[in-house]
Design an enzyme around this catalytic site. Structure first.
Site, PDB file in Angstrom:
ATOM      1  N   LYS A  55       0.845  -1.198   0.000  1.00  9.23           N
ATOM      2  CA  LYS A  55       0.000   0.000   0.000  1.00  9.23           C
ATOM      3  C   LYS A  55       0.881   1.250   0.000  1.00  9.23           C
ATOM      4  CE  LYS A  55      -0.295   0.125   5.033  1.00  9.23           C
ATOM      5  NZ  LYS A  55      -0.968  -0.485   6.200  1.00  9.23           N
ATOM      6  N   TYR A 289      16.639  31.273   3.278  1.00  9.37           N
ATOM      7  CA  TYR A 289      15.481  32.023   3.769  1.00  9.37           C
ATOM      8  C   TYR A 289      15.526  32.218   5.283  1.00  9.37           C
ATOM      9  CZ  TYR A 289      13.037  31.259  -0.704  1.00  9.37           C
ATOM     10  OH  TYR A 289      12.657  31.246  -2.008  1.00  9.37           O
TER      11      TYR A 289
HETATM   12  C1  LIG Z   1      -0.073  -1.469   6.827  1.00  3.27           C
HETATM   13  C2  LIG Z   1      -0.604  -2.716   7.398  1.00  3.27           C
HETATM   14  C3  LIG Z   1       0.251  -3.779   7.730  1.00  3.27           C
HETATM   15  C4  LIG Z   1       1.760  -3.684   7.654  1.00  3.27           C
HETATM   16  O1  LIG Z   1       2.274  -3.126   8.851  1.00  3.27           O
HETATM   17  P1  LIG Z   1       3.862  -3.009   9.058  1.00  3.27           P
HETATM   18  O2  LIG Z   1       4.025  -2.532  10.459  1.00  3.27           O
HETATM   19  O3  LIG Z   1       4.359  -2.025   8.067  1.00  3.27           O
HETATM   20  O4  LIG Z   1       4.413  -4.363   8.826  1.00  3.27           O
HETATM   21  C5  LIG Z   1      -0.321  -4.958   8.138  1.00  3.27           C
HETATM   22  N1  LIG Z   1      -1.665  -5.075   8.252  1.00  3.27           N
HETATM   23  C6  LIG Z   1      -2.512  -4.077   7.970  1.00  3.27           C
HETATM   24  C7  LIG Z   1      -3.975  -4.285   8.128  1.00  3.27           C
HETATM   25  C8  LIG Z   1      -2.014  -2.864   7.546  1.00  3.27           C
HETATM   26  O5  LIG Z   1      -2.870  -1.863   7.279  1.00  3.27           O
END
Ligand SMILES: *Cc1c(COP(=O)(O)O)cnc(C)c1O
Length: 397
Positions: A55, A289
């Protein structure tokens, strides 16, 4: 000129074809990614599946290349947030199972199901919508998310059994049952996570008692996958660890206490730019800046074509370091929208055109995502996820 995304893409491609060198780019280590997948695999019981969570553009690394490489390295499943991300992967020829972790709106469900995406169903409304959308058709695959203490997405016990029975009756495959821990990375006290695991096991047993057997139970994110085999069930969902980063210091300490700190993750991302100009400025010169930095000695200042527009956070102003020829060079003054100034007075060979590492390793030195996160008052997850969204990603060995 038309501004549709296609013309934008072809513009970028032609720039690349004509040998245009980007100012900012991200290198992805194929070896590191494969190493991390193999490492997690070695922690799993035979038959336990490995979901690569891709994701948020694979936490900023690049969704399509990471998904393809993770599958080639042995991942079984992919996890995305939006159904649209899953459709993009399908359009790129990815045939592996894909779970949409976020809510899919009813109007997108048909297309998602037709593309063979597995949908998270986490509310009575979502279950109703999926049943309606799938009326008389087969092929839908649902993973039910249950509430165990995060209070974000998930069914309570009564809702869960209703929804499961409703989906089964509609011919929808209830393929997965899952939950997510609220407080497993941020502490070395895992009693809350343990209570969530216990609650999950209870709900799973209740569902089984109602005659719904679900093939895939899964609860583990990276921290759980490393620390607690009891959370693995049939699949782990690994995000941050896939990219070679520990979820937190606390997870590392906890791993140490469990004798699991020999785990050597390898960061996948190196974020780079180049020196575009070097100028000599006298002692007492203000840099940038707001005149927040003033040289105390004659200085060689290098100008980098990167700034907060690229995700190089303004909180790094006068605080972060970058690597030039394997040597740390401090950021001078404010990060600008597209420019950053650094001090290369002591790096006598530094020259325009030199590569600069903003994040990652160069020689024996490394700029850690976790350290940049601390400087910006955030976590490394956010630093990598927001790194140079428009810059090209390139594989390196
Ligand atoms: C993002 C997510 C993960 C992964 O978590 P990490 O700490 O990056 O391994 C696992 N399960 C769900 C439901 C997530 O949304």
């Amino acid at each position: 000129m038309s501004m549709n995304p296609e013309s934008h893409e072809s513009l970028e491609d032609s720039a690349r074809l004509s040998g245009w060198e980007p100012d900012v780019w991200i290198e992805l280590s194929q070896g590191a990614l494969a190493h991390n997948v193999a490492l997690f695999r070695s922690l799993l019981a035979p038959g336990c599946r490995f979901m690569a969570v891709v994701k948020a553009n694979a936490y900023g690394h690049g969704m399509v290349p990471i998904a393809q490489a993770a599958l080639a390295a042995g991942a079984d499943w992919l996890g995305v947030f939006h159904a649209g991300e899953g459709l993009t992967l399908r359009a790129q020829g990815v045939t592996a199972p894909i779970l949409v972790l976020g809510p899919t709106p009813p109007e997108s469900m048909r297309q998602a199901v037709d593309a063979g995406l597995c949908l998270t169903v986490a509310s009575p409304g979502a279950a109703d919508a999926l049943v309606r959308v799938c009326a008389g058709q087969t092929g839908a695959r649902a993973h039910l998310k249950v509430e165990t203490g995060t209070h974000r997405q998930g069914f309570d016990a009564a809702q869960l059994i209703n929804a499961a029975q409703q989906l089964v009756a509609a011919g929808i495959a209830v393929e997965g049952l899952y939950t997510h821990y609220a407080d497993i990375e941020d502490t070395t006290d895992h009693t809350y996570a343990e209570s969530q695991l216990a609650r999950f096991s209870e709900l799973r047993a209740q569902l089984a008692a109602e005659g719904v057997s679900v093939p895939l139970s899964h609860t583990a994110c990276t921290a759980a996958a490393i620390l607690f085999p009891a959370t693995h069930f049939d699949m782990v969902r690994v995000g941050i660890g896939l990219y070679g980063l520990w979820p937190s210091k606390e997870t590392r300490v906890s791993a140490g206490m469990l004798g699991r700190d020999q785990i050597a993750l390898r960061p996948v991302m190196t974020w780079k730019t180049r020196i575009r100009q070097i100028k000599t400025v006298p002692a007492g010169s203000y840099i940038g800046y707001g005149r927040t930095f003033r040289t105390t000695h004659d200085s060689r200042v290098a100008i980098l074509p990167v700034g907060y527009a690229d995700g190089y956070d303004r909180h790094f102003s006068s605080r972060a370091h970058v690597l030039v020829r394997g040597v740390r060079a401090p950021v001078l003054g404010r990060i600008c929208m597209n420019l950053t100034m650094i001090d290369v007075t002591d790096i006598v060979d530094a020259a325009p055109g030199d590569e600069v590492v903003l994040l990652g390793q160069s020689g024996d030195e490394a700029i850690q995502a976790a350290d940049l996160g601390s400087l910006a008052g955030t976590i490394h997850y956010e630093i990598v996820t927001r790194a140079a969204p428009c810059a090209p990603r390139r594989w390196v060995p």
